[in-house]
Design a protein around this motif. Structure first.
Motif, mmCIF file in Angstrom:
data_model
loop_
_atom_site.group_PDB
_atom_site.id
_atom_site.type_symbol
_atom_site.label_atom_id
_atom_site.label_comp_id
_atom_site.label_asym_id
_atom_site.label_seq_id
_atom_site.Cartn_x
_atom_site.Cartn_y
_atom_site.Cartn_z
ATOM 1 N N LEU A 1 0.911 -0.900 0.216
ATOM 2 C CA LEU A 1 0.251 -0.191 0.134
ATOM 3 C C LEU A 1 0.526 0.993 0.300
ATOM 4 N N GLY A 2 1.975 1.266 -0.930
ATOM 5 C CA GLY A 2 2.893 2.574 -1.084
ATOM 6 C C GLY A 2 4.610 2.568 -0.041
ATOM 7 N N VAL A 3 4.254 1.335 1.133
ATOM 8 C CA VAL A 3 4.776 2.289 2.389
ATOM 9 C C VAL A 3 5.910 0.875 2.258
ATOM 10 N N GLU A 4 7.157 0.773 1.930
ATOM 11 C CA GLU A 4 8.203 0.501 1.784
ATOM 12 C C GLU A 4 8.718 -0.269 2.857
ATOM 13 N N ILE A 5 8.570 -1.669 2.894
ATOM 14 C CA ILE A 5 8.673 -2.238 3.918
ATOM 15 C C ILE A 5 9.836 -3.936 3.970
ATOM 16 N N SER A 6 9.979 -3.591 4.678
ATOM 17 C CA SER A 6 11.900 -5.117 4.656
ATOM 18 C C SER A 6 10.784 -6.962 5.487
ATOM 19 N N LEU A 7 11.472 -8.096 5.437
ATOM 20 C CA LEU A 7 11.250 -9.347 6.134
ATOM 21 C C LEU A 7 11.945 -9.103 7.458
ATOM 22 N N VAL A 8 12.512 -8.198 7.880
ATOM 23 C CA VAL A 8 13.110 -8.168 8.876
ATOM 24 C C VAL A 8 11.805 -7.506 9.608
ATOM 25 N N GLU A 9 11.276 -5.837 9.184
ATOM 26 C CA GLU A 9 10.779 -5.539 9.499
ATOM 27 C C GLU A 9 9.356 -6.527 10.314
ATOM 28 N N ILE A 10 8.572 -7.044 9.039
ATOM 29 C CA ILE A 10 8.066 -8.166 9.373
ATOM 30 C C ILE A 10 8.115 -9.057 10.263
ATOM 31 N N SER A 11 8.821 -9.603 10.412
ATOM 32 C CA SER A 11 10.044 -11.112 11.256
ATOM 33 C C SER A 11 9.814 -10.414 13.023
ATOM 34 N N ASP A 12 9.793 -8.761 12.701
ATOM 35 C CA ASP A 12 9.829 -7.931 14.220
ATOM 36 C C ASP A 12 8.148 -7.839 14.549
ATOM 37 N N TRP A 13 8.114 -7.437 13.608
ATOM 38 C CA TRP A 13 6.561 -6.896 14.186
ATOM 39 C C TRP A 13 5.444 -8.145 14.470
ATOM 40 N N LEU A 14 5.714 -9.707 13.403
ATOM 41 C CA LEU A 14 5.459 -10.693 14.446
ATOM 42 C C LEU A 14 5.939 -11.693 15.261
ATOM 43 N N LEU A 15 7.076 -10.682 16.051
ATOM 44 C CA LEU A 15 7.746 -11.585 17.890
ATOM 45 C C LEU A 15 7.124 -10.725 18.613
ATOM 46 N N ASN A 16 7.110 -8.904 17.558
ATOM 47 C CA ASN A 16 6.924 -7.814 19.357
ATOM 48 C C ASN A 16 5.411 -8.018 19.192
ATOM 49 N N VAL A 17 4.662 -8.037 18.572
ATOM 50 C CA VAL A 17 3.405 -7.545 18.349
ATOM 51 C C VAL A 17 2.076 -9.019 18.405
ATOM 52 N N PRO A 18 2.199 -9.763 18.036
ATOM 53 C CA PRO A 18 1.111 -10.961 18.179
ATOM 54 C C PRO A 18 1.601 -12.241 18.979
#
Lengths: 437, 213
Positions: free
Chosen positions: B160-177
């Motif tokens: 959706l126009g936001v640049e995102i890396s796999l590391v950020e997705i990985s961190d989000w999965l670990l730190n949020v859900p």
């Protein structure tokens, strides 16, 4: 008073320090400016500034430390005071501190000792009746003076140690240690525990009067009967491992409580129960619990000491022994209930390979994924503590279990309120958050 | 009295330890330290009990010629040699540290290294995408694992126009859900622990004594 010892004295001590203008400004900002500098000092500073701005080298020894702040040490029995001071600024040659203490007589005034360049500060302080309370390193900014007399007022002088003459601060204002009956930082926990205890007592009383209390179905505990029955049908033993932790851990107590219920069912079906232990105290308690459980169902003859035994204190030695036991004895049902560590997967996977029905229960969040992937049923976190209540269905215990649900509801409300406050008013949200710290 | 005695002891000691937690009174601190010292004494005594239990277990196994009874000799000889070596030559030098470093440590390391194989077999079972939940677990697991290794930093894209890396997705999965679920479990554990402790202190829970009546 701002004092910068330099020129002759600085050279005499063999100290040369390159003072940049920025460092000098920082040093002055960190100094005690509550006392007006004398005309001489001002002239001195002006000279240093002028020389520094011209880019010349100025040898400087150190700075007189500001008087420390003295306050009552919180959460103590009235026998300690805490001193705090600002760290030395950049370029300050302070190497450490000495802390001197003086008992202040009631109504007495504090006369600052008359220091002289020719007499060491320690001699002046000792002669004036001060005692050295202790010393602190350069990086320290907090120091606690303990073993003091409650109600007695004390004043302090912080002496900065340099390669040259020590530099004493002004005496602090007098302060007396005060006694706290309760640890203030734990009052919120006390209130929460008191509320929780009250809820337990109220719900136990309700249960005693016959109130119906709903407890949700827990699959892992529902399966206990089936698992014991399976062992009986197959004519194979039940293996029960009550974790690796000692008896003073609540998780182990919960595991022993469930062991009592499982032993009763095993006794009813005349099925052999094997319980290897890693901790000798847990072993002694487990032996007693199994013996009593068999007696409770009228089968005391089923109990044998060699079925509930000690293996080793070594973590992986224990894992090897239990894995070997599973391969030799081929128990039809394995219970891994209590606190486990890295060996959890060794145990659960070996049990899985032998085809046993496996029920695990742990409060260790790191081991839960391993048990979930290798066992048929897993009691997660709080379900471990509900085990004995769920299996015994004793009304009084159900009342106590129900109190956990009420506490959880309160926590959910608190989280929701915190979220709303964070959106509406972050300042109030911070205060609300502080209630739980 | 057989049941009432331990309940009274549990109540008195439990209440004293609870008070100790909330007050800075040095009397309670001293009491706490005494209890800790006694715990060490009791633990030392129960090791004798544990060793005796182990010896008896293996002697009976040998006497009854149970399956693999020969290995019980290994246990008993190992126990005697190790304790004897420590008793005669002490633990700092001599055969005891040799036994520890050359037998005990390699055996423990071997057991620990077996974990790698068990992790592989458990992961294979957990990650089989047979249901929606298992598929979600597989996808999340793959993302986290890729995000944790060096090559993960090279994967990035635009959502959706936001640049995102796999590391950020990985961190989000670990730190949020993941962290939210973990905290939920920890809150439940905390309440369960407190409730169990209160039940024991108040004498409501008696199963640990071997009887619930």
């Amino acid at each position: 008073m701002v004092l910068l010892r330099f020129a002759g004295k600085g050279f005499a001590n063999g100290l040369i320090f390159l003072f940049t203008p920025i460092q000098l400004c920082d040093s002055i900002a960190a100094m005690d400016i509550s006392v007006r500098p004398s005309a001489g000092s001002m002239a001195l500073i002006s000279a240093v500034l002028a020389v520094t701005l011209l880019g010349l080298t100025v040898p400087v020894l150190g700075v007189i430390p500001p008087a420390p702040e003295v306050s009552d040490t919180p959460d103590d029995w009235g026998d300690a005071l805490t001193l705090t001071w600002v760290p030395p600024g950049p370029g300050d040659l302070t190497m450490g501190y000495e802390i001197w203490r003086l008992e202040v007589e009631e109504g007495g005034e504090i006369t600052p000792p008359a220091f002289a360049d020719t007499v060491p500060a320690s001699e002046v302080l000792t002669a004036a009746g001060w005692d050295m309370a202790g010393d602190a390193d350069l990086g320290d900014t907090v120091w606690v003076d303990s073993d003091l007399e409650k109600g007695q007022e004390y004043t302090y002088i912080l002496v900065a140690l340099t390669d040259g003459a020590p530099m004493p601060s002004a005496p602090t204002s007098p302060e007396a240690p005060r006694r706290q009956i309760l640890r203030n930082q734990r009052i919120n926990i006390l209130v929460a525990v008191a509320l929780f205890m009250l809820t337990v007592v109220v719900l136990v009383e309700r249960a005693r009067r016959g109130a119906k209390l709903f407890i949700r179905r827990i699959a892992g505990l529902e399966a206990v009967e089936e698992a014991v029955g399976r062992s009986t049908e197959m004519g194979r033993p039940i293996l029960y491992v009550p974790g690796l932790d000692p008896m003073d851990e609540v998780g182990t107590v919960a595991a022993i409580n469930i062991l009592g219920q499982v032993a009763k069912k095993a006794g009813e079906y005349d099925t052999k129960l094997i319980c290897p232990n890693r901790d000798p105290i847990v072993m002694a308690v487990a032996q007693q619990v199994v013996r009593e459980s068999y007696s409770a169902v009228g089968k005391p003859h089923l109990y044998r000491d060699e079925d509930v035994y000690y293996v080793t204190f070594s973590q992986f030695g224990f894992a090897a022994a239990v894995a070997g036991l599973m391969l030799r004895e081929r128990p039809a049902t394995n219970f891994f209930i209590g606190r486990f560590y890295a060996e959890s997967l060794v145990l659960a996977e070996t049990g899985n390979a032998t085809g046993a029905i496996q029920i695990a229960g742990t409060d260790s969040d790191a081991q839960l994924p391993f048990f979930i992937s290798a066992c048929d049923y897993t009691l997660m976190g709080e379900e471990l503590y509900a085990g004995s209540v769920y299996l015994s269905r004793e009304p009084l215990l159900l009342g106590a279990l129900k109190s956990q649900d009420y506490a959880k509801a309160l926590i959910i409300i608190a989280i929701f309120v915190g979220i709303m406050l964070s959106i509406v008013s972050p300042d109030i949200a911070e205060q609300f958050k502080a209630l739980f710290n | 009295m057989k049941t009432r005695g331990p309940i009274i002891v549990a109540f008195v000691i439990g209440m004293l330890m609870m008070i100790q937690f909330f007050t800075p009174n040095p009397f309670f601190l001293r009491l706490y330290n005494i209890v800790l010292d006694w715990k060490q004494v009791v633990l030392g005594c129960t090791f004798i009990l544990g060793t005796w239990s182990l010896i008896r277990y293996h002697i009976k196994k040998i006497q009854r010629h149970q399956e693999n009874w020969q290995y019980s000799y290994v246990t008993l000889i190992g126990l005697t040699v190790t304790v004897g070596a420590a008793g005669i030559w002490k633990t700092a030098s001599g055969p005891y540290p040799w036994l520890f470093n050359n037998i005990q440590v390699p055996m423990q390391s071997t057991m620990f290294s077996l974990l790698a194989f068990f992790v592989a077999s458990a992961s294979y079972r957990a990650f089989r995408a047979r249901t929606v939940h298992a598929t979600l677990l597989l996808v999340a697991g793959a993302l986290v694992m890729l995000g944790r290794v060096s090559i993960g930093a090279y994967f990035s894209g635009s959502i959706l126009g936001v640049e995102i890396s796999l590391v950020e997705i990985s961190d989000w999965l670990l730190n949020v859900p993941n962290l939210a679920a973990k905290r939920g479990i920890m809150i439940g554990v905390g309440l369960g622990m407190t409730a169990t402790a209160i039940k024991i202190i108040l004498g409501i829970e008696k199963t640990y004594l071997g009887r619930s009546d």
